[in-house]
Scaffold this motif. Structure first.
Motif, PDB file in Angstrom:
ATOM      1  N   LEU A   1       0.346  -2.836  -9.801  1.00  0.00           N
ATOM      2  CA  LEU A   1      -0.559  -3.125  -8.679  1.00  0.00           C
ATOM      3  C   LEU A   1      -0.119  -2.384  -7.414  1.00  0.00           C
ATOM      4  O   LEU A   1       0.250  -2.999  -6.416  1.00  0.00           O
ATOM      5  CB  LEU A   1      -0.578  -4.629  -8.389  1.00  0.00           C
ATOM      6  N   PRO A   2      -0.157  -1.080  -7.429  1.00  0.00           N
ATOM      7  CA  PRO A   2       0.302  -0.359  -6.233  1.00  0.00           C
ATOM      8  C   PRO A   2      -0.497  -0.709  -4.976  1.00  0.00           C
ATOM      9  O   PRO A   2       0.023  -0.640  -3.865  1.00  0.00           O
ATOM     10  CB  PRO A   2       0.148   1.116  -6.605  1.00  0.00           C
ATOM     11  N   MET A   3      -1.758  -1.139  -5.166  1.00  0.00           N
ATOM     12  CA  MET A   3      -2.578  -1.506  -4.010  1.00  0.00           C
ATOM     13  C   MET A   3      -2.096  -2.797  -3.357  1.00  0.00           C
ATOM     14  O   MET A   3      -2.486  -3.126  -2.248  1.00  0.00           O
ATOM     15  CB  MET A   3      -4.056  -1.620  -4.388  1.00  0.00           C
ATOM     16  N   ARG A   4      -1.207  -3.537  -4.042  1.00  0.00           N
ATOM     17  CA  ARG A   4      -0.658  -4.790  -3.503  1.00  0.00           C
ATOM     18  C   ARG A   4       0.356  -4.526  -2.379  1.00  0.00           C
ATOM     19  O   ARG A   4       0.641  -5.385  -1.564  1.00  0.00           O
ATOM     20  CB  ARG A   4       0.000  -5.569  -4.659  1.00  0.00           C
ATOM     21  N   VAL A   5       0.905  -3.308  -2.351  1.00  0.00           N
ATOM     22  CA  VAL A   5       1.853  -2.954  -1.294  1.00  0.00           C
ATOM     23  C   VAL A   5       1.032  -2.606  -0.054  1.00  0.00           C
ATOM     24  O   VAL A   5       0.487  -1.523   0.070  1.00  0.00           O
ATOM     25  CB  VAL A   5       2.764  -1.784  -1.717  1.00  0.00           C
ATOM     26  N   THR A   6       0.944  -3.583   0.844  1.00  0.00           N
ATOM     27  CA  THR A   6       0.141  -3.449   2.058  1.00  0.00           C
ATOM     28  C   THR A   6       1.064  -3.447   3.283  1.00  0.00           C
ATOM     29  O   THR A   6       2.235  -3.815   3.171  1.00  0.00           O
ATOM     30  CB  THR A   6      -0.827  -4.638   2.178  1.00  0.00           C
ATOM     31  N   PRO A   7       0.541  -3.075   4.424  1.00  0.00           N
ATOM     32  CA  PRO A   7       1.349  -3.160   5.640  1.00  0.00           C
ATOM     33  C   PRO A   7       1.862  -4.588   5.890  1.00  0.00           C
ATOM     34  O   PRO A   7       2.981  -4.774   6.377  1.00  0.00           O
ATOM     35  CB  PRO A   7       0.392  -2.707   6.750  1.00  0.00           C
TER      36      PRO A   7
END
Length: 86
Positions: A50-56
């Motif tokens: 889930l690379p999109m889970r790494v958020t600011p």
């Protein structure tokens, strides 16, 4: 990996535990001190699945914990992909 709010609660609990141990050791004699928290390691496959889970926001939570924990003696705060823990 947990939702941001849940992860923040978990890391806050770890931080409070580190603070309690450090404070308790101030009044304990040598030889009877608690082991203090020195390393926190998160294991996750987050980046692979889930690379999109790494958020600011996630980065802020991890950065805030690392800075607070360093002030109470945590020397290492590490993210390790699960595959490298095997």
């Amino acid at each position: 990996m947990s939702q941001d709010a849940t992860l923040r609660k978990i890391l806050d609990a770890v931080y409070r535990m580190a603070v309690r141990k450090k404070k308790a050791n101030e009044s304990r004699p040598d030889g009877e001190k608690y082991d203090e928290l020195q390393r926190v390691r998160l294991g996750s496959r987050l980046l692979a699945y889930l690379p999109m889970r790494v958020t600011p926001e996630l980065v802020d939570i991890l950065r805030d914990f690392k800075e607070k924990a360093a002030q109470v003696g945590v020397k290492q705060f590490i993210y390790k992909p699960i595959s490298s823990l095997l």
